[in-house]
Write an enzyme that holds these catalytic residues in place. Structure first.
Site, PDB file in Angstrom:
ATOM      1  N   HIS A 133       0.845  -1.193   0.000  1.00  0.00           N
ATOM      2  CA  HIS A 133       0.000   0.000   0.000  1.00  0.00           C
ATOM      3  C   HIS A 133       0.880   1.242   0.000  1.00  0.00           C
ATOM      4  O   HIS A 133       2.096   1.164  -0.143  1.00  0.00           O
ATOM      5  CB  HIS A 133      -0.916  -0.010   1.230  1.00  0.00           C
ATOM      6  CG  HIS A 133      -2.063  -0.959   1.127  1.00  0.00           C
ATOM      7  ND1 HIS A 133      -3.378  -0.557   1.067  1.00  0.00           N
ATOM      8  CD2 HIS A 133      -2.098  -2.315   1.067  1.00  0.00           C
ATOM      9  CE1 HIS A 133      -4.172  -1.613   0.984  1.00  0.00           C
ATOM     10  NE2 HIS A 133      -3.415  -2.694   0.980  1.00  0.00           N
ATOM     11  N   GLU A 139       3.050  -0.383   4.146  1.00  0.00           N
ATOM     12  CA  GLU A 139       2.804   0.992   3.712  1.00  0.00           C
ATOM     13  C   GLU A 139       4.152   1.565   3.287  1.00  0.00           C
ATOM     14  O   GLU A 139       5.041   1.779   4.114  1.00  0.00           O
ATOM     15  CB  GLU A 139       2.195   1.810   4.847  1.00  0.00           C
ATOM     16  CG  GLU A 139       0.854   1.289   5.348  1.00  0.00           C
ATOM     17  CD  GLU A 139      -0.305   1.660   4.432  1.00  0.00           C
ATOM     18  OE1 GLU A 139      -0.087   2.482   3.511  1.00  0.00           O
ATOM     19  OE2 GLU A 139      -1.419   1.147   4.641  1.00  0.00           O
TER      20      GLU A 139
END
Length: 745
Positions: free
Chosen positions: A489, A581
């Protein structure tokens, strides 16, 4: 000639003047003649800039356009070769509109390349609304008033307020991008603004529109980025954004904004060796650019043609708009599961506007191919011992929407969801709730299942609100025995691990799995080798300081996400999965892709290597030697089992240590042994041979109408004799007891 230009620039700048570099008067006057560029109508802005009669000077050449960005000769060759891709998708063969070309890249307010000390302001309301928060797409905390608010907000409400950026070098400024305040409680936007330039912060020159100061259009809402391009780019070191009008809601109408500055940093004339001294951003010769769907297919095809013996391209399904979900398989025997070889997957682009994962996986497949051909021993071992699957774009529809706007203008949410508006991050079946309900109702824990939870029937119906992309990925998970994976992500710098859903639907609460210690190992393996995450001096991205947690966190302890891919993978399959992330900026500018690859290359490789940690083996029938599928592998003191796959092989990820492992299978006697996991790259081999239960074995033989083997006949006779002895002994004891009673009478 170049040296003369550098000296001239220095002489002019020494008088504290900003230099006009396009259409400058012959007398060297610092007068600038900019135009107004409105981001409300990008088409108008684009044509307006195109009509400029100014003469261009050499620039850094950065652009977001897919048609003009060429990084290497290899990239060009890949594009040409990719025309041969045999897969034809009618909806992508049409000429696609690309993003708006930007003459210069962003300085890096959003990506944090511009440091906090480079930002100043005329005033600010409080620390959480200071100039360091005036960064494009920065996100606020849940409550206004904390130290992580979503903009720079001036203390005073007048036209004298400004936000200043120190580029630290002579920079050719070409434009700015503005955004309103990120807040769920307040509405603050700047409607119009001026721009000023300086070389010493003492003398300021305004951006001009003819003989008047240029007034640029700002925002009408808080989230849509608005681009303003200067008619005449200006060379200076400092730039100020000076709001002129803003949304005024009585006493609540604060001056607040988030910004990005576009500019090409110029070489330092006093350093003649600067160009030679600057290190290249990446030594790897990869195709560093943003690839839309069509170009992604071409690149994957080129990689396959370069390394046909270790690669295979296949599709797992289609998006809502019929774009295929392509996967690149990398293995020494592509297309076939090899006994004892673990399956690994990377998935990127679940949120279409979080694009860095997509580019990193495209870089990774190129890198593995190149290094394999060079004989890199680490890559050779990885390819030989692992079957790798790379899905660079799970949400191609969302990506195409974000790509058309470009890296700076896509905003925080455009392209995040599927074309139907589904957030695939919470679109998988919620298996957690059923598990926790069963635990609460069942008093006998031995009757509870803790793995391979079935998908609820209502979720599988055609009417269920499930994205076609999600259905395709679930089918993919069920068809391949994945052992380890990661979901890439963007928008933060942290690695999260299951569970992602809180047990009591709390907004956030630490909710560990039985494999908490190993998940922490996995998350740390990535975070500790990532060059940005592991930097102790880095700045938090938005509203949470993950440095306090060593850049890893239990997903539910960050925020509650029911129906996550990580939880579903852990509870429905054998696969352990984390979410990475990758960066503060969801859509990094193309100029930042090489350094992002350097930041993540080692992490991507190290994390893949963790698939070989723990134990593995084959569960076989003791008599026939055949592999036993669906055998249950139980590790003492860890309340989560896994199962063997079709050929009887299994992989159980574990931290180093001594473990008591028990294997059971229907129709077989259980078998237990101790397995010692070392710190080595290779897993510990723990094979199991199961003996079929006698009755089951007899039934199996009788079904085949075969003659009983001699060893089976012998065991059956011995069993009958033992049974006869037991019954005879019982009869004799009863008779003896009856005789004693008769004597007493």
């Amino acid at each position: 000639m170049a040296a003369f230009l550098h000296v001239t620039l220095l002489l002019l700048l020494s008088h504290g003047s900003c230099v006009q570099v396009d259409g400058a008067p012959s007398d060297g006057s610092p007068t600038v003649t900019p135009a107004v560029g409105s981001g409300l109508d990008l088409t108008t802005t684009r044509s307006f800039v195109g009509n400029s009669s100014a003469t261009e000077i050499p620039t850094a050449g950065f652009t977001t356009s897919k048609s003009t960005t060429k990084t290497t000769v290899d990239a060009k060759r890949q594009t040409e070769d990719g025309q041969k891709l045999e897969t034809k998708d009618s909806k992508t063969e049409e000429e696609e509109e690309g993003p708006l070309e930007l003459e210069c890249p962003p300085l890096g307010l959003e990506s944090l390349k511009v440091k906090d000390y480079q930002l100043r302001a005329s005033s600010y309301k409080r620390r959480g609304l200071g100039p360091h928060r005036g960064r494009l797409n920065i996100q606020s905390g849940v409550e206004d008033g904390d130290i992580y608010d979503g903009a720079w907000c001036a203390l005073h409400r007048d036209k004298k307020q400004w936000l200043e950026v120190d580029a630290q070098r002579l920079t050719r400024f070409t434009g700015v991008i503005l955004q309103g305040r990120s807040s769920i409680w307040s509405w603050n936007v700047v409607h119009t603004f001026k721009v000023q330039f300086s070389n010493d912060t003492l003398l300021w020159k305004s951006s001009m529109n003819g003989s008047e100061e240029a007034i640029f259009e700002g925002n009408q809402d808080t989230e849509t980025p608005v681009l303003a391009l200067f008619h005449t780019p200006t060379v200076a070191r400092y730039i100020r954004i000076n709001p002129q009008s803003w949304y005024q809601n009585g006493t609540q109408g604060d001056i607040c904004l988030r910004a990005e500055v576009l500019g090409c940093v110029l070489p330092d004339p006093s350093n003649v060796h600067e160009w030679q001294a600057e290190p290249s951003e990446s030594k790897d010769k990869l195709d560093f650019r943003h690839h839309n769907y069509k170009e992604m297919r071409k690149l994957m095809k080129v990689v396959h043609e370069e390394c046909p013996n270790i690669t295979r391209i296949y599709s797992i399904g289609k998006s809502y708009k019929d774009l295929k979900l392509y996967v690149m398989e990398i293995s020494d025997n592509p297309g076939k599961h090899k006994l004892g070889e673990p399956e690994f997957r990377y998935v990127a682009g679940m949120h279409g506007n979080e694009v860095l994962g997509r580019e990193l996986l495209l870089n990774l497949m190129q890198y593995i191919c190149q290094e394999y051909k060079r004989g890199n021993q680490r890559i050779l071992r990885l390819v030989r011992d692992t079957r790798i699957h790379l899905l660079p774009s799970m949400n191609p529809d969302g990506y195409e929407m974000a790509f058309k706007k470009g890296s700076e203008l896509a905003g925080w949410a455009l392209g995040r969801y599927s074309y139907e508006g589904i957030d695939m991050n919470s679109n998988f079946a919620d298996l957690n709730s059923g598990m926790w309900t069963a635990i609460e109702l069942e008093t006998d824990r031995s009757k509870l299942i803790n793995h391979y939870f079935p998908i609820p029937e209502q979720y599988t119906s055609e009417d269920a609100f499930v994205a076609s992309e999600t259905r395709a990925v679930i089918s993919w998970m069920q068809s391949i025995p994945f052992v380890l994976g990661a979901n890439l992500h963007g928008g933060e710098l942290v690695v999260t691990y299951p569970y992602d859903m809180t047990r009591d639907w709390a907004p956030r609460e630490h909710t560990p799995t039985p494999d908490e210690s190993f998940f922490r190992w996995l998350a740390t393996a990535y975070a500790s080798t990532n060059q940005v995450m592991s930097n102790p001096d880095r700045r938090p991205c938005h509203n949470k300081n993950f440095l306090r947690y060593n850049n890893i966190i239990n997903g539910a302890d960050w925020h509650n996400v029911p129906g996550s891919m990580n939880d579903f993978s852990y509870l429905h399959t054998n696969c352990f999965e984390v979410t990475v992330e990758l960066s503060c900026d969801k859509f990094p500018h193309v100029s930042e892709l090489p350094i992002e690859w350097e930041n993540n290359r080692e992490s991507l490789l190290v994390y893949m290597e963790q698939v070989h940690r723990g134990i593995k083996g084959v569960i076989r029938d003791k008599d026939t030697g055949a592999g036993i599928a669906n055998a249950i592998i139980k590790v003492e003191d860890i309340d989560h089992h896994i199962r063997s796959v079709a050929d009887g092989d299994y992989w159980r990820l574990l931290n180093p240590g001594e473990y008591r492992v028990t294997v059971t299978a229907e129709g077989y006697l259980p078998n237990s042994r101790s397995c010692h996991v070392m710190y080595d790259f290779y897993p510990t081999i723990c094979d199991f041979y199961l003996t079929m239960m006698p009755k089951e074995k007899l039934k199996d033989i009788l079904r085949k109408r075969g003659k009983l083997p001699e060893d089976v006949q012998l065991r059956l006779r011995q069993r009958r004799l033992r049974k006869l002895r037991v019954t005879t002994k019982a009869i004799n004891q009863r008779r003896a007891a009856a005789a004693k009673r008769a004597k007493r009478v």
